[in-house]
Design an enzyme around this catalytic site. Structure first.
Site, PDB file in Angstrom:
ATOM      1  CG  ASP A 281      -2.076   1.078   0.883  1.00  0.00           C
ATOM      2  OD1 ASP A 281      -2.119   1.665  -0.089  1.00  0.00           O
ATOM      3  OD2 ASP A 281      -3.088   1.034   1.674  1.00  0.00           O
TER       4      ASP A 281
HETATM    5  C1  BGC Z   1      -5.011   3.250   0.303  1.00  0.00           C
HETATM    6  C2  BGC Z   1      -5.166   2.079  -0.864  1.00  0.00           C
HETATM    7  C3  BGC Z   1      -5.171   2.958  -1.976  1.00  0.00           C
HETATM    8  C4  BGC Z   1      -3.873   3.575  -2.314  1.00  0.00           C
HETATM    9  C5  BGC Z   1      -3.499   4.163  -3.684  1.00  0.00           C
HETATM   10  C6  BGC Z   1      -3.937   4.243   0.057  1.00  0.00           C
HETATM   11  O1  BGC Z   1      -3.904   5.184   0.657  1.00  0.00           O
HETATM   12  O2  BGC Z   1      -4.798   2.600   1.518  1.00  0.00           O
HETATM   13  O3  BGC Z   1      -6.476   1.582  -0.628  1.00  0.00           O
HETATM   14  O4  BGC Z   1      -5.241   1.761  -3.185  1.00  0.00           O
HETATM   15  O5  BGC Z   1      -3.768   4.570  -1.230  1.00  0.00           O
HETATM   16  O6  BGC Z   1      -4.452   5.208  -3.861  1.00  0.00           O
END
Ligand code: BGC
Length: 754
Positions: A281
Site C-alpha cells: 500500500d
Molecule cells: C489506500 C489504498 C489505495 C492507495 C492508492 C492508500 O492510501 O490505503 O487503498 O489503493 O492509497 O491510492
C-alpha cells in the site's frame, strides 16, 4: 407457487501462473535475460504519477523514470491522452520497450459513480455488483487504466473506522460472495480485452480490525479469529482469479503486514497457491521502519523477502535493493521472482502484444458516463437503500401537495457520491433536490432550505468536507428560520442529513457516530412542527440513531448512492421502485456497544433479556446489548410472511445433502424482493463457535399476494471452520439451522451431522 432452486456460484478459473515452460514464460525468460539488475528493480517501482485532487501530473519526473527503465507502472493520472503519451514513451523510448501498468482506485465506479461498496453489499445481489464492476472496468479502461486497486474486502466490526464504507460489512460469507463478484466484473472472461483490467484485492490483512476504529492502528488477533472471519473474502477473491493483491499498512500482532512472511509467503503463496503480483500500500515500505519493526535500510529487503513484489510510492526498492544484493543481504533470485510477477501481470493484460490496447481516445469519448451506464447506476443505487423505519406507511410519498426538502445534504451533488470518487465529474449530474423537483414536475410544490451546517464548528465542518466543500454559514439562526418557514408551509418534511462524503473513507474515523449536533437539533425542531418527517440518511457507516428511530416517521438509509443517487432516491421515495436492501453491518443502539457484530460467541452467563438489567449477565447497566438495527435487517413497502421451515431429514450423512425449505408469502400491497437468510450454529465444537453465522441466502421476487417456496441445500461444507490447530473441518453432532428475514428474527430447526 414459485420454487427457487439455489445453486452455488462456481468461481472462474484461477489465472495460471506462467512459471512453467510455455511460449509466454519463454518470452519473459528471454526478456529478463536481457535486463540489467537495475532494470529489473525498476519494474518493482510504482510511483504516483500525479495528484488527482489537483489534476497535477508529475510529467518530467515520470518521463525521466520511464526513459531510464526505473518504473514498472504508475497511478493517479487521469486521462487517456496523458496516459497514452507515457505508454508510447515507455514502449518507444524506454529500455526494452516494456509497457507500463497504469493503476487507479476505481472503488465504486469511474465517472459514472455507483454507491459505496458498503451500500453495494446491502443489495446482497452479486449480479448487480458484477455489473457495476464491469461498467467501472469499461469506463476506467476507456480512459487508459489497466489495473484497479479494488476490491477492498476488509471485514469490519467497528463502525468508527471510516473505511468501513469501502468494504462489504461484517460478515465473512457475504464478504466472500461480494469479493469474488467484484473480481469477475473487473477481469471478465478475458483479461486481454480492451474493457477489462487487473483486479487487486486489498488490504492483506486485518486492516479492518484497526484498534478503536482509528485508521492505521494495529490489529492484535488470534489465528482462529483471523482465519474464520477476516480471511475468507480474500481467499474467495483469489479463488475467483484475482490477478493481484495489495498488502495493508497496519501491524498484525506486532509485525508490519507488508513484511509479514508468514502471511504473504506462507499463507497466501504456499497455502493458497497465489502466484500473482503483490503490491504494497501507499508508502508502506518506510512505514515498516517508522512503526518500529526495522531500520530504514532494512525495510525494503524485509518486504521483498516476505513476498511483496512492488513498492507503491516510497522508492525504497529503487534506492536500496541493488546495494542490498551487492552486500549479499538479498539474492538477485528474489528480485527476479518479483520482476517476473510484474511482467506476467503485463502479459496477462496482453500489453506485450498490444501495448496501446487501453490507449484508444475514441473509447474515452464513447464509453464513459454513457446513458446506459447512468441508467444501470440509477437502478443499482435504488437496490442499495435500506428502509429502517416506515411508520404508517408514510413512504412512498404522493406526488402532490407541498414537500419541504431540508438539510445540508439535499443540494450538493459532490456529497452524494461518497469517498473514493475522485474521477466523478460533479458538475455533470444533479442533486437530490433537482431530482425531487424533476420527479414531481407540476404535480407538487417543492420548498427547500439548507437548514443548518454539517457541524457547529467551522473547523470540524472543513475537516468533514475537505474535498467536497459545503460552505459554513455563520448566521445559523437565519438558516433555521428559513427551514422552519418551509416546514410550516409543507404537508411533509423530507430531511436530507447525516454525513458528508468526506466523513467516511480513508483517515475519516469518528469517535461519535451520531448525526452531528446542528442537524440533530434541526430534526428536533422539525419534529416539533407536528408534520411528518422522513429522514433520508446519507452515511458511509452505521450511525447511532436511537433518537431518530424513536421520533421520526420514516428513515431511509441512502448511504452515498453515487452520481445517479438523486434520481434513484426519488424513484424510491415516490414508489416507482421498492426498497429492498438489507444491512450487512449492525447499527448499534449506543456507541459504547462497539465493537459490535451479530456472529459473536456465547458468554459464560445466560443471555440478557432485552430491556431488563440482569446482574451476572453479560449486559450493560445503562444500555441493552441488542443492536438498534441488526445485521440482515431492512423493510420494504410490502410485507412478507414466513411459513414454518422444514428439513428433508434429521440427519446429514457424510458427503450427503439436506434440503431446508420455507414458504414466503408477499402479504403487502406491492410486488417486491425479499432476502431470505439462513444461519447455522454449532452448539458443541472443538472451539466455541458463534451464536449464529450466515451460510446462505436467497433474493426472491414475489408479486403481491404470491407465495414462493425457498429451498436451501445444506452440505457439510457449510459446517466447516478452522479449529485451534488451523485444521479446516467440522465436528459431527447436533447443529441448529435458522431461517428468517434478518439475523434477529429467525425460526430454528436442528439436525445431526454424521
Ligand atoms: C489506500 C489504498 C489505495 C492507495 C492508492 C492508500 O492510501 O490505503 O487503498 O489503493 O492509497 O491510492
Amino acid at each position: 407457487m414459485k420454487l427457487f432452486h439455489l445453486c452455488q456460484i462456481v468461481s472462474c478459473a484461477v489465472l495460471a501462473s506462467c512459471t512453467s515452460s510455455t511460449p509466454e514464460s519463454t518470452f519473459i525468460d528471454d526478456l529478463m535475460s536481457r535486463m540489467s539488475l537495475e532494470e529489473k528493480i525498476g519494474q518493482l517501482n510504482l510511483p504516483t504519477g500525479g495528484d488527482l485532487q489537483s489534476g497535477t501530473v508529475f510529467g518530467p519526473e515520470l518521463d525521466s523514470l520511464i526513459l531510464k527503465g526505473r518504473i514498472g507502472g504508475f497511478f493517479n493520472v487521469k486521462g487517456v491522452k496523458e496516459i497514452s503519451r507515457l505508454q508510447h514513451l515507455a514502449v518507444e523510448k524506454g529500455s526494452h520497450g516494456i509497457p507500463l501498468l497504469v493503476g487507479a482506485d476505481v472503488i465504486h465506479g469511474y465517472e459514472t459513480v455507483f454507491p459505496i461498496p458498503l451500500a453495494m453489499s446491502c443489495t446482497w445481489d452479486t449480479t448487480a455488483v458484477e455489473r457495476m464492476a464491469s461498467i467501472s472496468a469499461t469506463e476506467a479502461t476507456a480512459d487508459g487504466v489497466n489495473w484497479n486497486f479494488s476490491p477492498m474486502v476488509d471485514i469490519c466490526r467497528d463502525p468508527r473506522w471510516g473505511r468501513i464504507a469501502e468494504g462489504s460489512g461484517e460478515d465473512p460469507y457475504l464478504g466472500a460472495k461480494m469479493g469474488s463478484a467484484y473480481v469477475r466484473g473487473y477481469q471478465g472472461e478475458n483479461l486481454k480485452a480492451d474493457s477489462t483490467l487487473l483486479a487487486c484485492v486489498k488490504h492483506f490483512a486485518l486492516y479492518g480490525a484497526a484498534e478503536g476504529g482509528r485508521d492505521y492502528r494495529e490489529a492484535d488477533m488470534s489465528d482462529i479469529t483471523m482465519y474464520n472471519y477476516y480471511l475468507p473474502p480474500f481467499k474467495a477473491a483469489i479463488d475467483a482469479g484475482c490477478a493481484t493483491l495489495m498488502t495493508s499498512f497496519n501491524l498484525i500482532n506486532g509485525t508490519h503486514a507488508t513484511a509479514d512472511g508468514k502471511l504473504i509467503n506462507g499463507l497466501l503463496r504456499k497455502d493458497w497457491g497465489f502466484d500473482g503480483l503483490v503490491v504494497s500500500d501507499y508508502n508502506s515500505f518506510p512505514e515498516i521502519a517508522t512503526m518500529g519493526t526495522s531500520t530504514m535500510d532494512e525495510a525494503a529487503t524485509l518486504a521483498l523477502k516476505a513476498g511483496t513484489d512492488m513498492d507503491m510510492v516510497s522508492g525504497l526498492f529503487l534506492g536500496n535493493l541493488k546495494e542490498a544484493v551487492e552486500k549479499g543481504l538479498v539474492s538477485e533470485k528474489l528480485i527476479d521472482k518479483a520482476c517476473r510477477r510484474v511482467l506476467v501481470a503485463k502479459q496477462q493484460l496482453g500489453l506485450f502484444d498490444n501495448p496501446y490496447v487501453y490507449c484508444n481516445p475514441r473509447r474515452a469519448e464513447t464509453d464513459i458516463f454513457t446513458d446506459a451506464h447512468r441508467h444501470a447506476a440509477r437502478g443499482i443505487a435504488a437496490e442499495t437503500f435500506v428502509l429502517l423505519k416506515n411508520d404508517n406507511n408514510i413512504l412512498p410519498l404522493k406526488k402532490r401537495g407541498k414537500i419541504a426538502v431540508i438539510g445540508p445534504l439535499a443540494d450538493t451533488p459532490a456529497n452524494m457520491v461518497g469517498c473514493w470518487s475522485m474521477h466523478a465529474q460533479t458538475d455533470r449530474y444533479g442533486s437530490l433536490l433537482d431530482a425531487i423537483k424533476k420527479a414531481v414536475g407540476d404535480d407538487a410544490h417543492v420548498l427547500y432550505s439548507q437548514g443548518c451546517n454539517i457541524y457547529d464548528d467551522e473547523t470540524m465542518q472543513r475537516n468533514a468536507t475537505g474535498s467536497r466543500p459545503i460552505p459554513f454559514i455563520h448566521d445559523t439562526r437565519q438558516l433555521e428560520r428559513e427551514a422552519l418557514q418551509a416546514a410550516g408551509q409543507a404537508d411533509i418534511i423530507v430531511a436530507a442529513m447525516g454525513e458528508s462524503s468526506d466523513m467516511s473513507g480513508e483517515s475519516a474515523s469518528r469517535a461519535d457516530i451520531s448525526i452531528p449536533s446542528p442537524q440533530r437539533r434541526l430534526l428536533e425542531k422539525l419534529k416539533e412542527t407536528g408534520k411528518p418527517v422522513v429522514l433520508l440518511l446519507f452515511t458511509g457507516r452505521p450511525l447511532v440513531l436511537d433518537w431518530e428511530s424513536r421520533n421520526l416517521d420514516a428513515i431511509l438509509n441512502v448511504w452515498f448512492g453515487g452520481s445517479e443517487a438523486g434520481d434513484a432516491i426519488a424513484d424510491v421515495i415516490f414508489g416507482d421502485k421498492i426498497p429492498q436492501g438489507k444491512l450487512t453491518t449492525s447499527f448499534p443502539l449506543h456507541q459504547g456497544q462497539i465493537p459490535i457484530h451479530y456472529n459473536h460467541l456465547q458468554t459464560s452467563h445466560p443471555d440478557p433479556q432485552p430491556g431488563v438489567f440482569n446482574r451476572y449477565c453479560s449486559n450493560y447497566i445503562d444500555v441493552d446489548n441488542e443492536t438498534l438495527y441488526p445485521f440482515g435487517y431492512g423493510l420494504s413497502y410490502t410485507t412478507f410472511e414466513y411459513g414454518k421451515p422444514e428439513i428433508s431429514s434429521p440427519t446429514l450423512e457424510k458427503g450427503g445433502t439436506l434440503t431446508l425449505s420455507v414458504e414466503v408469502r408477499n402479504t403487502g400491497e406491492y410486488d417486491g424482493i425479499e432476502i431470505v437468510q439462513l444461519y447455522i450454529r454449532d452448539p458443541v465444537a472443538k472451539i466455541a463457535r458463534p451464536v449464529k453465522e450466515l451460510k446462505d441466502y436467497a433474493r426472491v421476487f414475489l408479486r403481491k399476494g404470491e407465495t414462493g417456496t425457498v429451498r436451501f441445500i445444506l452440505t457439510e461444507e457449510k459446517l466447516k471452520y478452522y479449529n485451534a490447530d488451523l485444521e479446516y473441518g467440522y465436528d459431527p453432532g447436533e447443529f441448529l439451522v435458522m431461517i428468517g428475514p434478518d439475523s434477529r428474527n429467525l425460526q430454528t430447526l436442528s439436525f445431526q451431522a454424521k
